[in-house]
Motif scaffolding. Sequence first.
Motif, PDB file in Angstrom:
ATOM      1  N   MET A   1      12.596  43.545   1.051  1.00 50.50           N
ATOM      2  CA  MET A   1      13.179  42.925   0.036  1.00 50.50           C
ATOM      3  C   MET A   1      13.593  41.678   1.714  1.00 50.50           C
ATOM      4  SD  MET A   1      13.354  42.219  -2.947  1.00 50.50           S
ATOM      5  CE  MET A   1      15.036  41.242  -3.386  1.00 50.50           C
TER       6      MET A   1
ATOM      7  N   SER B   1      18.381  41.083  -7.516  1.00 51.79           N
ATOM      8  CA  SER B   1      17.696  42.596  -7.668  1.00 51.79           C
ATOM      9  C   SER B   1      17.989  43.655  -7.914  1.00 51.79           C
ATOM     10  CB  SER B   1      15.921  42.224  -6.622  1.00 51.79           C
ATOM     11  OG  SER B   1      16.622  42.234  -5.374  1.00 51.79           O
TER      12      SER B   1
ATOM     13  N   HIS C   1      11.927  41.955  -9.353  1.00 55.06           N
ATOM     14  CA  HIS C   1      11.694  41.727  -7.837  1.00 55.06           C
ATOM     15  C   HIS C   1      11.248  42.628  -6.760  1.00 55.06           C
ATOM     16  CE1 HIS C   1      14.088  38.398 -10.099  1.00 55.06           C
ATOM     17  NE2 HIS C   1      15.375  39.060 -10.606  1.00 55.06           N
ATOM     18  N   GLU C   2      12.101  43.514  -6.887  1.00 53.56           N
ATOM     19  CA  GLU C   2      11.814  44.547  -6.038  1.00 53.56           C
ATOM     20  C   GLU C   2      10.213  45.423  -5.780  1.00 53.56           C
ATOM     21  OE1 GLU C   2      14.142  46.085  -3.659  1.00 53.56           O
ATOM     22  OE2 GLU C   2      16.445  45.594  -5.061  1.00 53.56           O
TER      23      GLU C   2
ATOM     24  N   ALA D   1       8.049  43.038  -4.479  1.00 51.63           N
ATOM     25  CA  ALA D   1       8.509  42.652  -2.272  1.00 51.63           C
ATOM     26  C   ALA D   1       8.097  44.034  -2.437  1.00 51.63           C
ATOM     27  CB  ALA D   1       9.770  42.868  -2.487  1.00 51.63           C
TER      28      ALA D   1
ATOM     29  N   ARG E   1      22.096  38.879   3.076  1.00 49.40           N
ATOM     30  CA  ARG E   1      22.225  39.867   2.239  1.00 49.40           C
ATOM     31  C   ARG E   1      23.653  39.840   2.608  1.00 49.40           C
ATOM     32  NH1 ARG E   1      17.480  40.439   5.992  1.00 49.40           N
ATOM     33  NH2 ARG E   1      19.722  42.602   7.017  1.00 49.40           N
TER      34      ARG E   1
ATOM     35  N   ASN F   1      24.638  43.670  -0.788  1.00 53.10           N
ATOM     36  CA  ASN F   1      23.511  44.544  -0.930  1.00 53.10           C
ATOM     37  C   ASN F   1      24.966  45.151  -2.063  1.00 53.10           C
ATOM     38  OD1 ASN F   1      22.044  46.038  -1.893  1.00 53.10           O
ATOM     39  ND2 ASN F   1      21.772  47.712  -0.349  1.00 53.10           N
TER      40      ASN F   1
ATOM     41  N   TYR G   1      14.381  48.515   0.163  1.00 54.66           N
ATOM     42  CA  TYR G   1      15.643  47.670   0.834  1.00 54.66           C
ATOM     43  C   TYR G   1      14.740  47.142   2.250  1.00 54.66           C
ATOM     44  CZ  TYR G   1      19.104  46.152   3.531  1.00 54.66           C
ATOM     45  OH  TYR G   1      20.065  45.064   4.280  1.00 54.66           O
TER      46      TYR G   1
END
Lengths: 463, 463
Positions: free
Chosen positions: A325, A365, A252-253, A256, A334, A336, A322
């Motif tokens: 995303m 992610s 996923h990261e 992005a 979000r 984290n 970061y």
Amino acid sequence: MNPDALQALRARFGEQLSTAPAVLETHGRDESHPEVVPPHAVLFARSEADICAALALARQYRFPVTPFAAGSSLEGQVIPVRGGLSLDVNGLSEVLAIHPSGFQATVQPGVTYPALNRRLRPHGLFFPVDPGAEATLGGMASTNASGTAALRYGTTRDNVLELRVALLDGRVIRVGSKARKTSAGYDLKNLFIGAEGTLGIITELTVKLHPLPAEVAVLRCHFASIEQAAVCAASIMAAALQPERLELMDEHELHAVNRHKGTAYPEAPTLWIELAASTAAGLGEALHLCQEVCREAGAQGLEVASSAAERQQLWEARHHAYYAMCALYPEDERLNTDLCVPLHRLAEMIAFTRARCDQRGLQGSVVGHVGDGNFHVLFHARPEDQESWNKIHATYDEMVDRALQLGGTCSGEHGIGLHKQRYLQREHGDTLDLMRGVKALFDPEGLLNPGKIFSPAPEKALM
Amino acid sequence: MNPDALQALRARFGEQLSTAPAVLETHGRDESHPEVVPPHAVLFARSEADICAALALARQYRFPVTPFAAGSSLEGQVIPVRGGLSLDVNGLSEVLAIHPSGFQATVQPGVTYPALNRRLRPHGLFFPVDPGAEATLGGMASTNASGTAALRYGTTRDNVLELRVALLDGRVIRVGSKARKTSAGYDLKNLFIGAEGTLGIITELTVKLHPLPAEVAVLRCHFASIEQAAVCAASIMAAALQPERLELMDEHELHAVNRHKGTAYPEAPTLWIELAASTAAGLGEALHLCQEVCREAGAQGLEVASSAAERQQLWEARHHAYYAMCALYPEDERLNTDLCVPLHRLAEMIAFTRARCDQRGLQGSVVGHVGDGNFHVLFHARPEDQESWNKIHATYDEMVDRALQLGGTCSGEHGIGLHKQRYLQREHGDTLDLMRGVKALFDPEGLLNPGKIFSPAPEKALM
């Protein structure tokens, strides 16, 4: 803040004090928090004397003071939840001294680590802590920030030799020593590191510097599953390769990052491994061994980046993960996480995390400083999507419990701030009274960054 | 200690409690102090439960408790100057867990670092802090000990992840984390490290381990003057050679070592430099560069020891230097300094020291962890030779003042104990009230190792 206090601040600081709505607004948020709680006023401090004068007025008029620098904190540390004064130290941005042969520099708290490193490069030295935002040294010390290079060089805590700190009682104290080591009395320095500005305001830091490594290369490879990548990371560490950096990013990261930076990295769980040596031959051998370890662990698409430009591009992509995303889901709120577990528990912890996310149909992610056992899961959902948020919080709760069972911590590098107070309670509930005792010693009236670390955050500003 | 207290201790601990004069005597001294102040009783603790029970009785009957392990402290830390109970933790000597892939071990406080390293060797790992005596991990944490390998691996502080600590209020707390890094709340762990047993009794430590370096060699060379040797040490550091160890011994120390160990090292100011690399080729290049730097700095008699046996012999000689000097002057009383200055100030500091000694006709022999800026001067004279002692104390005073002016510390690794309290006052006088505040938080009645760090030591036992 009562009108007399504001008037006294104005009288002392004139143009350095602002109550302009736009200024209050930018000082009422950080990188994490959807909510904005503006202070009553912002002081743009230019000197230690300004800071001391502000604290004297805070004491006299009993208003809260919340230090502010880059505003890149991730747990709400700089949000003045009880109003009062936001003490902006960005104006204290001088590098006061560089001693190349002493491997140390003395800086003001508003100096950013990239700015310091630009000054150090001609000396062949660097300050290794790289939390990824344009963070300031003062802020980094206040949350004990780390980043990708902590694996080899330690956290901010490990790289601060001495601090000057302005206290609420009017003193400026010096804690630690400019010597590389000291056993002189209680370690007050480390109380201020990670204290999030709740015990005093850092006005100067002397930090350790390190020689830039001579030969550096970055190895990138991807895996069929994140569990496999985590096992490979453990194998690299076990092979005593002692990488400079060892980072994990999941599919996923990478998706992005590719969207955000226009890159074309394979969108699969990926390890980025930086190796360094004093000679090209030494680096070659390390790379060879590392590739072997990776292949045995099932790595695919092994690529090596050796040039400085390639490496910089790579780490920039990592550091912007970061923000990538955030850019991909601009409407979402979000959350984290920042768990850190002993290295021998990391693969198990990541497998647990992924399984729990999958069970609940969540896209969590994963990106992490896996050589340290530290990893972040970025959850996101529409603010109004209560069902998703319930799942996210339930998953986070389970993750924290598991990490603590495994001997880990609820925060590897982001600190507690507003958002992790109940997790701190779980982790160190038996010593919170002692932490509160320390707080009372330095700030008996609770004027310094109130509402952080311990107390529940109030809904609205109080003063 | 009143008879009721002694009776209660006896009732609880039976044979584990001793009041035998020989036992009291060995628990009334350490490596530094000519004076012996025996405790009233010694408890040979075997478990954390024993320690908690002893603290409960101390609280109930208000007697002092001074922890004791190897007895190798150098500033009187284990001497129970106010009598009471000496709490001997040598019986807590188990290695509780070794996690090779987590690079960590959990040990009891009575484990010595050589014993731990014997257990670690089959795993290719080691614990790097080597203060040179058969020191225990609990004692090393309590003084933040270091030694020759701190240059590369840091001090005890840098290598302790987590502690369990028994407090006077009856709790056993866990501070720090088994994770490699944490930003969860105030750093209480580092308060206990270097606190010399004045805040609580360490009952368990989780420490960081490091891979044994693959290729190691030691370079030895000597110089016409100690100033030249110090300048060379700075050049080695500036060349970014990142040695594992970088030690200086002067002609007096080498004379003592030769006599004590039957060696034949040239009796001149000497540097011992340990280099490591992951490959033989890498090591060869580092050795080559290092020899060049040394030659340019005027080094003579360059020799390289590569075999493990040779290296061990060499470091054993270095580690026994202090005992060699003691053996050479058995009738003399000794005073061993422990100053540490920023590296770029070291040559200047050593030149100052030597000049002051020469002016007064003193033989102050120098041995030091010069890569850290830390060096020891061992003074010695007959106890009754007041003239020499006046000179020694005057010189020491001037050395401390100069070290502090240069940004250094009065103690690099030995701690404060009984003997450096006025130097701590000079170095951190402005924060002693805060240190006392911390002390009051953990030990309001002053029962834990009273008379250390802050207060002047009383002439005789009080209770």
